[in-house]
Design a protein around this motif. Structure first.
Motif, PDB file in Angstrom:
ATOM      1  N   LYS A  39       6.471 -12.108  -6.255  1.00  0.00           N
ATOM      2  CA  LYS A  39       6.267 -12.332  -5.171  1.00  0.00           C
ATOM      3  C   LYS A  39       7.016 -13.788  -4.776  1.00  0.00           C
ATOM      4  CE  LYS A  39       2.104  -9.669  -4.457  1.00  0.00           C
ATOM      5  NZ  LYS A  39       3.102  -9.134  -2.681  1.00  0.00           N
ATOM      6  N   GLN A  73       3.048 -10.553 -10.504  1.00  0.00           N
ATOM      7  CA  GLN A  73       2.956 -10.670  -9.108  1.00  0.00           C
ATOM      8  C   GLN A  73       3.876 -11.862  -8.456  1.00  0.00           C
ATOM      9  OE1 GLN A  73      -1.467 -10.030  -7.978  1.00  0.00           O
ATOM     10  NE2 GLN A  73      -0.238  -8.343  -6.740  1.00  0.00           N
ATOM     11  N   VAL A  85       0.676 -21.914  -9.404  1.00  0.00           N
ATOM     12  CA  VAL A  85       0.391 -22.239  -7.756  1.00  0.00           C
ATOM     13  C   VAL A  85       0.130 -21.080  -7.332  1.00  0.00           C
ATOM     14  CG1 VAL A  85       0.108 -22.735  -5.668  1.00  0.00           C
ATOM     15  CG2 VAL A  85       1.005 -24.682  -7.489  1.00  0.00           C
ATOM     16  N   ALA A  86       1.129 -19.804  -7.930  1.00  0.00           N
ATOM     17  CA  ALA A  86       0.175 -17.773  -7.103  1.00  0.00           C
ATOM     18  C   ALA A  86      -0.222 -17.683  -7.804  1.00  0.00           C
ATOM     19  CB  ALA A  86       2.058 -17.612  -7.069  1.00  0.00           C
ATOM     20  N   ARG A  87      -0.478 -18.604  -9.657  1.00  0.00           N
ATOM     21  CA  ARG A  87      -1.377 -17.868 -10.364  1.00  0.00           C
ATOM     22  C   ARG A  87      -2.689 -18.016  -9.615  1.00  0.00           C
ATOM     23  NH1 ARG A  87       0.482 -18.580 -15.470  1.00  0.00           N
ATOM     24  NH2 ARG A  87      -1.250 -17.947 -15.983  1.00  0.00           N
ATOM     25  N   THR A  88      -3.724 -19.381  -9.268  1.00  0.00           N
ATOM     26  CA  THR A  88      -4.211 -19.747  -9.071  1.00  0.00           C
ATOM     27  C   THR A  88      -4.967 -18.911  -7.520  1.00  0.00           C
ATOM     28  OG1 THR A  88      -3.187 -21.842  -7.254  1.00  0.00           O
ATOM     29  CG2 THR A  88      -3.771 -21.966 -10.046  1.00  0.00           C
ATOM     30  N   LEU A  89      -4.051 -18.832  -6.728  1.00  0.00           N
ATOM     31  CA  LEU A  89      -4.508 -17.988  -5.815  1.00  0.00           C
ATOM     32  C   LEU A  89      -4.505 -16.052  -5.927  1.00  0.00           C
ATOM     33  CD1 LEU A  89      -0.992 -19.546  -3.609  1.00  0.00           C
ATOM     34  CD2 LEU A  89      -3.437 -20.541  -3.479  1.00  0.00           C
ATOM     35  N   GLY A  90      -4.168 -16.141  -6.600  1.00  0.00           N
ATOM     36  CA  GLY A  90      -4.424 -14.635  -6.897  1.00  0.00           C
ATOM     37  C   GLY A  90      -3.488 -13.749  -7.417  1.00  0.00           C
ATOM     38  N   CYS A  91      -2.377 -13.801  -7.701  1.00  0.00           N
ATOM     39  CA  CYS A  91      -1.226 -13.733  -8.249  1.00  0.00           C
ATOM     40  C   CYS A  91      -1.444 -12.637  -9.769  1.00  0.00           C
ATOM     41  CB  CYS A  91       0.173 -13.691  -8.185  1.00  0.00           C
ATOM     42  SG  CYS A  91       0.841 -13.449  -6.869  1.00  0.00           S
ATOM     43  N   SER A  92      -1.096 -11.866 -10.390  1.00  0.00           N
ATOM     44  CA  SER A  92      -1.411 -11.623 -11.983  1.00  0.00           C
ATOM     45  C   SER A  92      -0.057 -12.361 -11.708  1.00  0.00           C
ATOM     46  CB  SER A  92      -1.192 -10.516 -12.394  1.00  0.00           C
ATOM     47  OG  SER A  92      -0.090  -9.360 -11.311  1.00  0.00           O
TER      48      SER A  92
END
Lengths: 267, 219
Positions: free
Chosen positions: A172, A168, A158-165
């Motif tokens: 994070k 990251q 989900v973090a990756r869909t929010l903009g994380c590589s």
């Protein structure tokens, strides 16, 4: 059944009692006040801490890689990580010694590090750290791998869909959740480094005030017939080990069971 | 707008072939179909978490087929919500905005608006532990729309809620869809959710050969 199990507990308790009964408070303080023992105590604290920090820094991304990704040759990496755990300690020390003195052209790794970085490894304190790290890191990888496997990877997705590589998401989301595992891995690495003896003897030697850590002190005191001092130093190590176990119990969970099952006798 | 054209996805032992559909901008689409047919797989492919074998995916007029999840600008609420256990509710709402280096004033304004709309203003300083199912679901929703994505993917978002909370949540989803004009793709098993929310229905089924197909119809 209970009797068989109790016999093991009894054995451990009797070992500790025997150590305590063998020495007196005066003998203990006499040994502790020796400058060489104090130097060994200081070096033990420093090298174990450095080895533990190095182990966690190296083990965390490696364990994350093994826990999260399927890649060609993963099983080979996984197997290599376990080699220091199953390798006889003396062989590990010898292998380190050979590695650093293997001729490369007209020099070797040890010489090159001395010439370029002014860093003396073999038979100096960095060799102690390296010998401890070689084994501790394997245990740290195992602990961190269990930790990451227990963390739900969906949060990182989900973090990756929010903009994380990917990195990251690791830094994070996964890493903050692995805090307890990191402390457990550091503690386990520290404890493993404390008990290291064979590789240190071969790779770092046993020079007083230079490469002598507490496990080496026990050996040196024994070799000159100073059994009282050897027992006193052993008791210091027992106390340190108990503190480590208490820290592990406090943080509990991740990695402890894995460590216990993997922790084969080394020295 | 979201458009899938002849998308084929290989997922473990099964394969979804030639999936095509289109949902116009701002519409609320409900995806239904039997368990295990691959509804979640399609959502994962759209947000980039699962690679596709062939075909194309277009979001807001751009072909994002080969884009990384981070670049697709899609809000995603998975079935298990996948909240971040170490962050507070406020940090969840700010997470995507911080990654985009939004100024603090913008972040504060949007968190305030979102938390009011979602009814979680009182929860902002709290961690995730101890929140009710409905509260967690709102936090996940807020996190997914905090960066104003053109497309929101919801994977059975109401399944863990009791009847009363579900009704409130349904209204909330309608409000989000109309207030911000976000295109929504909502996977569910429940007909009553479709009746309450769908402007477009996408029915997934298997054809005679066993391959999954998808049929689009306006509500």
């Amino acid at each position: 059944m209970g009797g068989i199990s109790a016999s093991f507990i009894l054995l451990i308790v009797l070992l500790l009692i025997a150590d305590l009964l063998y020495t007196s408070v005066d003998d203990f303080w006499t040994a502790v006040k020796k400058p060489e023992v104090q130097a060994a105590f200081r070096l033990t604290l420093i090298t174990c801490t450095l080895a533990a920090i190095l182990s966690v820094v190296v083990a965390t991304p490696l364990a994350y890689l093994l826990a999260r990704f399927k890649f060609p040759g993963r099983w080979i990496v996984d197997t290599i990580v376990d080699i220091p755990i199953v390798l006889p300690p003396l062989v590990l020390g010898l292998s380190l010694l050979i590695l650093f003195h293997l001729p490369i052209g007209d020099t070797n790794l040890d010489q090159w590090l001395r010439d370029t970085l002014r860093l003396e490894i073999t038979f100096n304190w960095p060799a102690v750290v390296l010998a401890q790290f070689a084994v501790s890191c394997a245990f740290a990888v195992r602990t961190m791998r269990v930790t990451f496997e227990q963390i739900n990877p969906r949060a990182e997705d989900v973090a990756r869909t929010l903009g994380c590589s990917r990195s990251q998401a690791f830094l994070k989301v996964a890493l903050p959740q692995a805090r307890k595992g990191i402390i457990t891995a550091a503690t386990i690495s520290w404890a493993r480094a404390l008990g290291e003896f064979g590789p240190i003897m071969v790779f770092a030697g046993s020079t007083r005030f230079r490469t002598e850590v507490l496990s080496v002190t026990v050996f040196l005191e024994l070799s000159i017939g100073q059994l009282d001092a050897a027992v006193a130093v052993s008791l210091i190590m027992v106390a340190m080990a108990i503190v480590v176990l208490l820290v592990l119990r406090y943080f509990g969970g991740a990695g402890l069971a894995e460590w216990t099952s993997n922790n084969k006798q080394h020295d | 707008m979201i458009e899938l054209e002849n998308v084929t996805i290989q997922a473990g032992g099964y394969r979804l072939e030639n999936i095509s559909f289109q949902v116009a901008s701002g519409q609320y689409a409900i995806v239904m179909g039997p368990t295990g047919i691959g509804k979640t797989t399609i959502l994962e492919a759209i947000c980039g978490l699962r690679s596709i074998v062939c075909g194309s995916i277009r979001i807001a007029e751009r072909d994002v087929t080969s884009w990384k999840p981070a670049d697709r600008n899609v809000g995603y609420v998975p079935q298990d919500l996948a909240l971040f256990p170490t962050l507070t509710v406020q940090q969840h709402l700010e997470f995507a905005m911080r990654l985009r280096d939004e100024p603090e004033t913008v972040r504060r304004e949007r968190v305030s608006e979102l938390s009011q709309v979602l009814g979680i203003a009182d929860l902002l300083p709290r961690g995730i532990k101890g929140l009710s199912g409905g509260e967690k679901q709102r936090v996940a929703l807020g996190r997914a729309i905090s960066f104003q994505p053109p497309l929101l993917l919801l994977d059975e978002p109401l399944s863990a809620l009791d009847a009363e909370t579900r009704k409130t949540a349904q209204q909330l989803l309608k409000d989000i869809n109309s207030r911000w004009g976000i295109t929504v793709l909502h996977v569910t098993h429940h007909e009553y959710e479709a009746d309450a929310l769908a402007q477009v229905r996408l029915m997934m089924n298997r054809d005679d050969s066993g391959a999954a197909t998808i049929i689009s119809s306006d509500n």
